[in-house]
Write a protein that holds these residues in place. Structure first.
Motif, PDB file in Angstrom:
ATOM      1  N   LEU A 269       4.699   0.248 -10.341  1.00  8.75           N
ATOM      2  CA  LEU A 269       4.547   1.435  -9.497  1.00  8.75           C
ATOM      3  C   LEU A 269       3.436   2.347 -10.014  1.00  8.75           C
ATOM      4  CD1 LEU A 269       8.313   2.255  -8.826  1.00  8.75           C
ATOM      5  CD2 LEU A 269       6.635   1.505  -7.125  1.00  8.75           C
ATOM      6  N   LYS A 270       3.379   2.536 -11.330  1.00  7.16           N
ATOM      7  CA  LYS A 270       2.332   3.386 -11.903  1.00  7.16           C
ATOM      8  C   LYS A 270       0.945   2.818 -11.628  1.00  7.16           C
ATOM      9  CE  LYS A 270       2.959   5.558 -15.841  1.00  7.16           C
ATOM     10  NZ  LYS A 270       3.267   5.882 -17.264  1.00  7.16           N
ATOM     11  N   ALA A 271       0.802   1.512 -11.849  1.00  2.00           N
ATOM     12  CA  ALA A 271      -0.498   0.875 -11.614  1.00  2.00           C
ATOM     13  C   ALA A 271      -0.885   0.951 -10.143  1.00  2.00           C
ATOM     14  CB  ALA A 271      -0.448  -0.580 -12.080  1.00  2.00           C
ATOM     15  N   SER A 272       0.095   0.744  -9.276  1.00  2.00           N
ATOM     16  CA  SER A 272      -0.183   0.733  -7.833  1.00  2.00           C
ATOM     17  C   SER A 272      -0.560   2.115  -7.321  1.00  2.00           C
ATOM     18  CB  SER A 272       1.032   0.204  -7.066  1.00  2.00           C
ATOM     19  OG  SER A 272       1.343  -1.112  -7.460  1.00  2.00           O
ATOM     20  N   THR A 273       0.162   3.153  -7.781  1.00  2.00           N
ATOM     21  CA  THR A 273      -0.140   4.507  -7.306  1.00  2.00           C
ATOM     22  C   THR A 273      -1.496   4.993  -7.826  1.00  2.00           C
ATOM     23  OG1 THR A 273       1.198   5.395  -9.136  1.00  2.00           O
ATOM     24  CG2 THR A 273       2.263   5.215  -6.986  1.00  2.00           C
TER      25      THR A 273
END
Length: 250
Positions: A215-219
């Protein structure tokens, strides 16, 4: 002499006060959270002095085994001194000058009263220029110790959640990460998970290990929740629920 990084304005003011303390014989208290540079500053003030842990020092005073007189010393975790009267008498009887370190301002008033100067060092999140200088320092250090080429700043993982403690670790990890591949990552994950499997809800309890980094990488990469949901193959309601569940980790 140990380095105290002082690139930000507030750090330069602290360093100027430290230079004054090199010249005047007064007791001083250095305050700040873990990893802010308290020991480095204390050693800057008293480069030739030993550092004593407060609990051990108090025990040695109580056992009367210290042979210190007319000296200047550094005391770490001064807040852990419990027999205040014994400690103060020992300082007075032996003419001891103290540069003390503490993570908390919650000190006994008698103890507070012995310090003529208090220096409070802010966290790195309030010292942007110091952080940049420390990143460069730790990067050079990691490159030399690990015998690896220096990597560009864009590839460095910078974690200042625990000030220099987490920052140094994250910089070293950045260098190690350059040498590992998917197989090693899976191996590390397997080791971590095998050591933390317990109870009957392990999948639910440990799923954050996969989901939070994803999620962190995607956001960071896709910016909008619409794009994140699209590239992760999730509907927006599910994505919002996961972002809410993990909001303290993102």
């Amino acid at each position: 002499m140990q380095d105290f990084i002082a690139e930000d304005g507030i750090s330069k003011e602290i360093l100027n006060s430290a230079k004054l303390l090199q010249a005047v014989q007064v007791n001083a208290l250095i305050l700040g959270n873990a990893g802010t540079g308290k020991k480095s500053l204390a050693k800057y003030i008293l480069p030739n002095s030993d550092i004593y842990e407060a609990k051990i020092l108090q025990k040695d005073i109580n056992d009367d085994i210290l042979l210190l007189q007319n000296e200047a010393i550094i005391i770490d975790k001064i807040n852990e001194i419990t027999n205040i009267d014994l400690f103060l008498k020992w300082l007075d009887d032996n003419n001891i000058r103290v540069i003390a370190i503490s993570n908390t301002e919650n000190l006994n008033q008698k103890l507070k009263d012995i310090f003529s100067i208090n220096l409070e060092i802010p966290n790195l999140n309030k010292r942007e220029e110091d952080t940049k200088a420390l990143v460069n320092k730790f990067s050079q250090e990691a490159s030399s110790i690990l015998d690896l080429p220096k990597i560009p700043s864009s590839k460095l993982i910078v974690n200042i959640s625990n000030n220099t403690h987490s920052l140094r670790k994250s910089i070293y990890f950045s260098y190690l990460f350059e040498t590992i591949g998917e197989h090693e990552i899976l191996m590390f994950l397997e080791k971590y998970l095998s050591e933390n499997l317990r109870g009957e809800n392990s999948y639910k309890d440990l799923s954050y290990i996969f989901e939070v980094p994803l999620l962190k990488a995607s956001t960071k990469k896709y910016k909008s929740q619409v794009q994140v949901a699209k590239h992760l193959g999730l509907n927006r309601i599910t994505l919002r629920k996961k972002l809410e569940i993990y909001k303290d980790l993102l």
